[in-house]
Design a protein around this motif. Structure first.
Motif, PDB file in Angstrom:
ATOM      1  N   ASN A  65      -6.566  -9.575   8.188  1.00 32.22           N
ATOM      2  CA  ASN A  65      -7.144  -8.775   8.343  1.00 32.22           C
ATOM      3  C   ASN A  65      -6.731  -7.410   7.264  1.00 32.22           C
ATOM      4  O   ASN A  65      -6.582  -6.515   7.778  1.00 32.22           O
ATOM      5  N   ARG A  66      -5.008  -7.903   7.544  1.00 39.17           N
ATOM      6  CA  ARG A  66      -4.593  -6.401   7.115  1.00 39.17           C
ATOM      7  C   ARG A  66      -5.256  -6.717   5.416  1.00 39.17           C
ATOM      8  O   ARG A  66      -4.793  -5.117   4.838  1.00 39.17           O
ATOM      9  N   ILE A 103      -7.920  -5.942   4.779  1.00 37.28           N
ATOM     10  CA  ILE A 103      -8.936  -6.194   4.345  1.00 37.28           C
ATOM     11  C   ILE A 103      -8.757  -4.584   4.746  1.00 37.28           C
ATOM     12  O   ILE A 103      -9.794  -3.561   4.340  1.00 37.28           O
ATOM     13  N   ARG A 104      -8.402  -4.332   6.062  1.00 34.96           N
ATOM     14  CA  ARG A 104      -8.076  -2.584   6.449  1.00 34.96           C
ATOM     15  C   ARG A 104      -6.895  -2.229   5.508  1.00 34.96           C
ATOM     16  O   ARG A 104      -7.562  -0.843   4.925  1.00 34.96           O
ATOM     17  N   SER A 154     -10.553  -1.590   2.127  1.00 30.73           N
ATOM     18  CA  SER A 154     -12.059  -0.694   3.358  1.00 30.73           C
ATOM     19  C   SER A 154     -10.676   0.815   4.179  1.00 30.73           C
ATOM     20  O   SER A 154     -11.674   1.503   4.577  1.00 30.73           O
ATOM     21  N   TRP A 155      -9.822   1.577   3.182  1.00 34.81           N
ATOM     22  CA  TRP A 155      -9.310   2.522   3.853  1.00 34.81           C
ATOM     23  C   TRP A 155      -9.465   3.374   5.113  1.00 34.81           C
ATOM     24  O   TRP A 155      -9.254   3.911   4.641  1.00 34.81           O
ATOM     25  N   LYS A 156      -8.695   1.819   5.774  1.00 31.59           N
ATOM     26  CA  LYS A 156      -8.600   2.219   7.075  1.00 31.59           C
ATOM     27  C   LYS A 156      -7.469   3.341   7.356  1.00 31.59           C
ATOM     28  O   LYS A 156      -6.989   4.177   8.564  1.00 31.59           O
ATOM     29  N   VAL A 157      -6.437   3.030   6.287  1.00 33.67           N
ATOM     30  CA  VAL A 157      -5.550   3.849   6.962  1.00 33.67           C
ATOM     31  C   VAL A 157      -4.885   4.042   5.245  1.00 33.67           C
ATOM     32  O   VAL A 157      -4.227   3.693   4.126  1.00 33.67           O
ATOM     33  N   HIS A 161      -1.761   3.808   2.944  1.00 32.68           N
ATOM     34  CA  HIS A 161      -1.566   2.373   2.710  1.00 32.68           C
ATOM     35  C   HIS A 161      -2.480   2.070   1.662  1.00 32.68           C
ATOM     36  O   HIS A 161      -1.720   1.393   0.898  1.00 32.68           O
ATOM     37  N   THR A 162      -3.368   2.550   1.450  1.00 29.44           N
ATOM     38  CA  THR A 162      -3.955   2.174   0.087  1.00 29.44           C
ATOM     39  C   THR A 162      -3.655   2.651  -0.657  1.00 29.44           C
ATOM     40  O   THR A 162      -3.089   2.702  -2.070  1.00 29.44           O
TER      41      THR A 162
END
Length: 488
Positions: free
Chosen positions: A132-133, A135-136, A139-142, A145-146
């Motif tokens: 899940n982390r 994927i996040r 997918s540029w959720k944060v 972080h990316t």
């Protein structure tokens, strides 16, 4: 139940081993003075607190093992009648007693399968959290972080030796530092400007990874994620097979041959020019492009460009590719054919008449191994019973007599025979007297070269032996695999 499924990846060898990690108490050291203890000392030692603690530990370990109820035993018996039991043979060669103590290969058992699934499901959550982390992250959720990951990836591409530091850094910053913060938590009421103090003894217990409780919400969350992961794997597997198998399994031989040719040429080119390519820049640009495509804005732009510009030209590119295949890729359409042989053996009876004996794959010549050992020729007494070799079928309708008997005798270097150069082309055994031996007859020199012969032409002098043979030939062609399976 079928024994196996064709064209499926299944482990049909030994079962996967189950490794049991021993504890320090499993191999206690034995002192030299134990053998000289008296009865009273041994009783006192067995009743000591340490021994009682070890016994309670063993009882607790055995209690944690799966228990089979009557219902489980009955269901296991039913499954044993349905599922064939694979008998494990002895391991070839020597075995290590120390390793066999901790490695087992149990067969299929429904209670053991249920018990292991419950244990697996209560501990698999760490994999789903990591998934899940990821994927996040991609997918540029944060976004921060990316971008941080891209910065680390850039440093690794520019200096690949940093890969040796990454596992150590991950262990420090993702395992040890969070564990230290758990043991040394900050004060409850602290300002944002306060400095975190690392002084003082630990005030909290150390963190420990524990399996989730059965029948809890977390247990069913793991089951949900496991169910979805199995569905994802099945869908990806089917999609990959549908995408890769048709052009590579030679179901369409021209297309597969063209792809094989392109891959072979590419592989040879990479073998010669791989040291020239800027691999750091290639990995850097490829990684940045792949991660940027995970951004929602980039995904939308990419899909729009693909639908507007690339998809209309896909059929045109496929048409050019198939046109090149039809023009340049030429395959053999005729099936592979070969020539098979059979020898018709006849034996002279007591009234000096020849009678049919057998059709054999061996000429049964005087110096053959079966003839010297006194064995009888092997074959079938009827011409119609001669079958084509396995994997082949008849190409010609009938057998043809080989009129070139001299050639096949010379090819096999058969000695002690007499050849008919005309008529039915029989090859007779020569009957020698007791004092006469098999001699090599040399013909007159022709054009300065001597021709060596190990046979004699038929002279009609009545020196024919007990056996004679002649060679029949017939052409065969490869049989289709599907057709062969239907016959078998």
């Amino acid at each position: 139940m079928d024994e196996f499924t064709a064209d499926a990846f299944v482990n049909r060898d030994d079962p996967l081993p189950v490794v049991n990690f021993p504890s320090n108490e499993d191999s206690p050291a034995v002192s030299d003075g134990d053998g000289h203890m008296g009865k009273r000392e041994r009783i006192k030692k067995n009743l000591s607190a340490t021994k009682l603690k070890e016994k309670l530990h063993d009882v607790g370990g055995r209690a944690s093992e799966p228990k089979q109820t009557l219902q489980d035993r009955m269901f296991a018996k039913i499954l044993q009648q349905i599922i064939p039991v694979e008998e494990m043979g002895d391991v070839v060669g020597g075995t290590d007693k120390q390793s066999s103590k901790y490695v087992t290969r149990p067969g299929f058992s429904l209670p053991l399968m249920t018990y292991n699934f419950r244990r697996f499901n209560s501990r698999i959550g760490v994999v789903f959290v990591f998934q899940n982390r990821l994927i996040r992250l991609f997918s540029w959720k944060v976004p921060t972080h990316t971008l941080s990951f891209l910065a680390v990836y850039t440093f690794v591409c520019l200096d690949p030796y940093i890969l040796a530091v990454l596992p150590i850094a991950a262990l420090l910053f993702f395992v040890m530092v969070p564990s230290f913060l758990v043991r040394h938590p900050p004060p409850p009421a602290s300002l944002a400007t306060d400095v975190y103090s690392i002084h003082g003894p630990p005030i909290a217990p150390p963190p420990n990874v524990k399996p989730v409780n059965e029948l809890s919400k977390d247990f069913f969350r793991n089951m949900r994620d496991l169910q979805n992961s199995m569905d994802d794997f099945s869908n990806v597997h089917d999609q990959m097979v549908a995408l890769i198998a048709p052009p590579t399994n030679f179901s369409n031989e021209p297309v597969s041959s063209a792809i094989f040719l392109l891959l072979f040429i590419t592989g040879c080119s990479m073998f010669l020019a791989s040291h020239i390519l800027p691999w750091r820049a290639i990995f850097l640009c490829t990684g940045w492009a792949a991660i940027c495509l995970g951004h929602p804005i980039c995904q939308e732009a990419f899909l729009t460009t693909h639908n507007d510009h690339l998809r209309p030209r896909e059929r045109q590119a496929q048409g050019w590719f198939h046109e090149w295949i039809d023009h340049d890729i030429v395959l053999d359409s005729a099936p592979e054919t070969r020539e098979v042989e059979i020898f018709e053996l006849q034996r002279r009876s007591s009234n000096r008449e020849w009678e049919g004996w057998i059709f054999s794959s061996s000429p049964f010549d005087p110096l053959s191994s079966s003839r010297i050992s006194g064995d009888r020729p092997k074959g079938t007494p009827f011409f119609e019973d001669v079958q084509a070799p396995k994997g082949w079928e008849w190409s010609d309708k009938k057998w043809t007599l080989d009129l070139l008997s001299r050639e096949w005798v010379e090819e096999r270097m058969i000695t002690g025979v007499e050849i008919e150069t005309e008529g039915e082309r029989w090859v007779f055994d020569i009957k020698y007297d007791d004092l006469e031996q098999i001699e090599v007859v040399e013909s007159e020199p022709s054009k300065g070269k001597g021709i060596r012969k190990d046979w004699e032409e038929s002279s009609g002098l009545g020196r024919k032996g007990q056996w004679r043979r002649r060679r029949w030939i017939r052409r065969v062609k490869r049989r289709l695999i599907g057709k062969q399976m239907e016959r078998t």
